[in-house]
Design an enzyme around this catalytic site. Structure first.
Site, PDB file in Angstrom:
ATOM      1  N   CYS A  10       0.863  -1.178   0.000  1.00 27.26           N
ATOM      2  CA  CYS A  10       0.000   0.000   0.000  1.00 27.26           C
ATOM      3  C   CYS A  10       0.901   1.231   0.000  1.00 27.26           C
ATOM      4  O   CYS A  10       2.093   1.129  -0.299  1.00 27.26           O
ATOM      5  CB  CYS A  10      -0.984  -0.008   1.173  1.00 27.26           C
ATOM      6  SG  CYS A  10      -0.282   0.249   2.812  1.00 27.26           S
ATOM      7  N   ASN A  13       2.418   1.599   4.249  1.00 27.89           N
ATOM      8  CA  ASN A  13       2.668   0.328   4.934  1.00 27.89           C
ATOM      9  C   ASN A  13       2.349   0.421   6.421  1.00 27.89           C
ATOM     10  O   ASN A  13       3.033  -0.164   7.260  1.00 27.89           O
ATOM     11  CB  ASN A  13       4.113  -0.138   4.693  1.00 27.89           C
ATOM     12  CG  ASN A  13       4.376  -1.587   5.100  1.00 27.89           C
ATOM     13  OD1 ASN A  13       5.478  -1.900   5.532  1.00 27.89           O
ATOM     14  ND2 ASN A  13       3.418  -2.470   4.963  1.00 27.89           N
ATOM     15  N   CYS A  15      -1.427   0.790   7.264  1.00 32.51           N
ATOM     16  CA  CYS A  15      -2.858   0.472   7.392  1.00 32.51           C
ATOM     17  C   CYS A  15      -3.221  -0.780   6.612  1.00 32.51           C
ATOM     18  O   CYS A  15      -3.383  -1.859   7.173  1.00 32.51           O
ATOM     19  CB  CYS A  15      -3.729   1.651   6.945  1.00 32.51           C
ATOM     20  SG  CYS A  15      -3.617   3.125   7.984  1.00 32.51           S
ATOM     21  N   ARG A  16      -3.355  -0.644   5.309  1.00 32.71           N
ATOM     22  CA  ARG A  16      -3.893  -1.743   4.499  1.00 32.71           C
ATOM     23  C   ARG A  16      -2.938  -2.913   4.338  1.00 32.71           C
ATOM     24  O   ARG A  16      -3.321  -4.068   4.555  1.00 32.71           O
ATOM     25  CB  ARG A  16      -4.304  -1.213   3.121  1.00 32.71           C
ATOM     26  CG  ARG A  16      -5.428  -0.199   3.203  1.00 32.71           C
ATOM     27  CD  ARG A  16      -5.657   0.497   1.876  1.00 32.71           C
ATOM     28  NE  ARG A  16      -4.527   1.366   1.555  1.00 32.71           N
ATOM     29  CZ  ARG A  16      -4.363   1.975   0.394  1.00 32.71           C
ATOM     30  NH1 ARG A  16      -5.233   1.793  -0.580  1.00 32.71           N
ATOM     31  NH2 ARG A  16      -3.326   2.757   0.182  1.00 32.71           N
ATOM     32  N   SER A  17      -1.696  -2.661   3.920  1.00 29.47           N
ATOM     33  CA  SER A  17      -0.799  -3.799   3.651  1.00 29.47           C
ATOM     34  C   SER A  17      -0.402  -4.560   4.918  1.00 29.47           C
ATOM     35  O   SER A  17      -0.349  -5.790   4.874  1.00 29.47           O
ATOM     36  CB  SER A  17       0.419  -3.383   2.818  1.00 29.47           C
ATOM     37  OG  SER A  17       1.175  -2.380   3.440  1.00 29.47           O
ATOM     38  N   ASP A 130      -8.094   3.532   1.183  1.00 30.76           N
ATOM     39  CA  ASP A 130      -7.175   3.898   2.259  1.00 30.76           C
ATOM     40  C   ASP A 130      -7.985   4.512   3.404  1.00 30.76           C
ATOM     41  O   ASP A 130      -8.589   5.570   3.236  1.00 30.76           O
ATOM     42  CB  ASP A 130      -6.140   4.899   1.753  1.00 30.76           C
ATOM     43  CG  ASP A 130      -5.011   5.132   2.736  1.00 30.76           C
ATOM     44  OD1 ASP A 130      -5.137   4.732   3.912  1.00 30.76           O
ATOM     45  OD2 ASP A 130      -3.991   5.714   2.317  1.00 30.76           O
TER      46      ASP A 130
END
Length: 169
Positions: A10, A13, A15-17, A130
């Site tokens: 993401c 690095n 939140c999402r990934s 995001d």
């Protein structure tokens, strides 16, 4: 059975990934495939290098039993293309950044994460949004999307591994 390495990417690095990293890792372990599938995460931006995941991501994941505490933000590098078989982007901006970095000899899969849904619950989405600038509901939605896509990705990888094993590769 062959070994496979998966990298989730993401922007920062945090939140999402890392959420995808923890969710996918746990699903892989639960299915007894942790000796066959390696999981990591990285970001295309360097704002948060070395930092733990966002507290909201960590708390939302913990509510569902996922542990992000050992993860730290790192930057995706060109050497990742030599190591990972699957490089999975959270959104089109991340995918575009990765396509620019992609060496010509990379033969793995470089895809959007939501190209691997297990169900059609998120068919209106092409990207994992995001949640960084939003409220708590954004983190819950992202976690649900990641859980769903993780199941789809794992089924895809298992099918590829079976084909590879049957072909003697």
């Amino acid at each position: 059975m062959s070994t496979v390495a998966v990298l989730f990417v993401c922007l920062g690095n945090i939140c999402r990934s890392p959420t995808a990293h923890a969710v996918f890792r746990q699903i892989v372990i639960a299915q007894g495939l942790d000796s066959k599938i390696q999981v990591d995460s990285a970001g295309t931006g360097d704002w948060h290098l070395g930092r733990a995941p966002d507290a909201r991501s960590t708390a939302t994941a913990a509510e569902r039993g996922y542990d992000l505490s050992d993860l730290r933000a790192r930057l995706v590098t060109s050497s990742d293309f030599a190591h990972f078989d699957y490089i999975i982007a959270m959104d089109n901006s991340n995918l575009n950044d990765l396509q620019v970095m992609r060496p010509s000899e990379f033969s793995g899969e470089l895809e959007l994460f939501l190209n691997y849904p297990a169900k059609d619950r998120y068919s209106g989405y092409t990207e994992v949004p995001d949640p960084y600038l939003g409220g708590a509901e954004g983190f819950a939605l992202v976690l649900e999307m990641i859980e769903d896509a993780s199941l789809g990705l794992l089924e895809h990888i298992k099918a590829q591994l079976q084909q590879s094993d049957m072909a003697g590769g």
